[in-house]
Design an enzyme around this catalytic site. Structure first.
Site, PDB file in Angstrom:
ATOM      1  N   HIS A  13       0.854  -1.182   0.000  1.00 39.88           N
ATOM      2  CA  HIS A  13       0.000   0.000   0.000  1.00 39.88           C
ATOM      3  C   HIS A  13       0.894   1.237   0.000  1.00 39.88           C
ATOM      4  CE1 HIS A  13      -3.955  -1.764   0.253  1.00 39.88           C
ATOM      5  NE2 HIS A  13      -3.543  -2.587   1.193  1.00 39.88           N
ATOM      6  N   ASP A  72       0.352   7.006  -3.623  1.00 40.65           N
ATOM      7  CA  ASP A  72      -0.826   6.668  -4.434  1.00 40.65           C
ATOM      8  C   ASP A  72      -1.148   7.755  -5.462  1.00 40.65           C
ATOM      9  OD1 ASP A  72      -1.429   4.210  -3.406  1.00 40.65           O
ATOM     10  OD2 ASP A  72      -3.332   4.775  -2.511  1.00 40.65           O
TER      11      ASP A  72
END
Length: 360
Positions: free
Chosen positions: A130, A160
């Site tokens: 992540h 991200d």
């Protein structure tokens, strides 16, 4: 007067996912592209975390990529698309028969944008992760947060979205320019670790010159400098201070009534005492009192707002930066009147094929 975005007429297939692919699809649609989101039938078209905000501006088609009929329909859409964006682990699209080679055989001009945390190659390519993991491997996470606590993740904005979605969009737009010139598409390998590393170039340059220390809270831009950090106010809220240049520092000192303190801005030996002095000053008044005190100055002192407060700030209101529902408007802006983003909508696969076949 009709309003069109700079990507009007560009068709993009978005293979539904979380994080950077969803944001990239939203922003490309905000710029006028006809983005078609291929959603998993089990999750529903609009029921995941993206909701009406991140899914705005484009239609969704529920497709089962394990269904031969749906897969055949998706291949027809690929043949009519200008670009495709996907965020599966390496090898997934190839196993579906939708990898870059197969898709570009059917559509030579297709720009194939793929985004992962680790990239398409390398020992970690097929590993889970992540934002915090990708950020940790770049060195950037180690530089974030107070020196006496573990590194603090900056939400998921850096890996991200900054190193991921923004670099994916950048690569897709570059590929579309080349495809328009040559008739040949490109494959974009947007890896978040690569994107964050590229965005960290300034700090590598400072490190190479001996101007950056590895300790957190010891440098100019990581909270080590007392004139570039946040301070608590008497009401428990905060102000952000960014008085880097000497003239801005002078305005800060004047606003704090510290003109006679003999402070030397760029003397790191004096920073701990300066920080304590600033801390005591800001703690004496509430946040909004300081915001008002510095509002007409170039001291670079601003209130630290919550998300809810940000949408109601006078600057945001004057720029119409948020919609009635509090959702951010499209960015960047282009000349001419801005069109309101279309709401998310649903289509059947047959309707989507018909629309792209007819040019509607």
């Amino acid at each position: 007067m009709s309003v069109t975005g700079p990507l009007t007429g560009v068709r993009i297939l978005e293979f539904d996912g979380l994080g950077p692919v969803t944001l990239a699809g939203m922003m490309l649609a905000d710029m006028g592209a006809d983005v078609l989101r291929l959603a998993r039938p089990t999750s529903g078209a609009f029921e995941d975390v993206g909701g009406a905000i991140l899914h705005r501006g484009r239609s969704a088609v529920a497709v089962d990529l394990k269904s031969p009929a749906d897969l055949a329909g998706v291949r027809e859409l690929v043949a009519r698309a200008d670009a495709l964006i996907e965020g599966y682990r390496p090898g997934v699209m190839e196993r579906l028969g939708l990898g870059p080679e197969a898709c570009q055989r059917a559509n030579a001009a297709l720009v194939y944008g793929r985004i992962t945390g680790w990239g398409q190659t390398g020992p970690l390519a097929r590993s889970a992760g992540h934002d915090i993991n990708y950020l940790g491997l770049t060195g950037a996470l180690a530089a974030m947060g107070p020196p006496d606590r573990p590194p603090a993740p900056p939400l998921n904005l850096v890996a991200d979205y900054g190193g991921g979605a923004m670099l994916l969009i950048n690569g897709v737009l570059a590929g579309l320019i080349q495809a328009a010139r040559t008739g040949r598409g490109r494959v974009v390998d947007a890896a978040m670790v690569d994107g964050v590393a590229a965005m960290s170039s300034l700090f590598h340059a400072l490190l190479a010159k001996g101007l950056w220390r590895p300790e957190r809270g010891a440098n100019l831009l990581d909270g080590g400098a007392p004139f570039y950090r946040c301070y608590a106010c008497s009401d428990g809220r905060f102000v952000a201070v960014g008085a880097l240049e000497p003239q801005f520092f002078a305005a800060l000192i004047e606003g704090l009534d510290l003109g006679d303190a003999g402070l030397v801005q760029y003397d790191p030996a004096g920073w701990p005492a300066m920080h304590a002095l600033f801390e005591a000053k800001f703690a004496a008044r509430p946040r909004d009192a300081w915001a008002a005190r510095f509002a007409a100055t170039d001291a670079c002192v601003t209130p630290v707002l919550t998300f809810a407060e940000a949408s109601a700030h006078p600057h945001a209101a004057q720029r119409d930066a948020y919609g009635p529902d509090g959702a951010p408007r499209p960015a960047p802006r282009f000349d001419g009147p801005a069109a309101a983003p279309a709401p998310a909508s649903a289509l059947s696969l047959a309707d989507a094929l018909a629309a792209w076949t007819s040019g509607a």
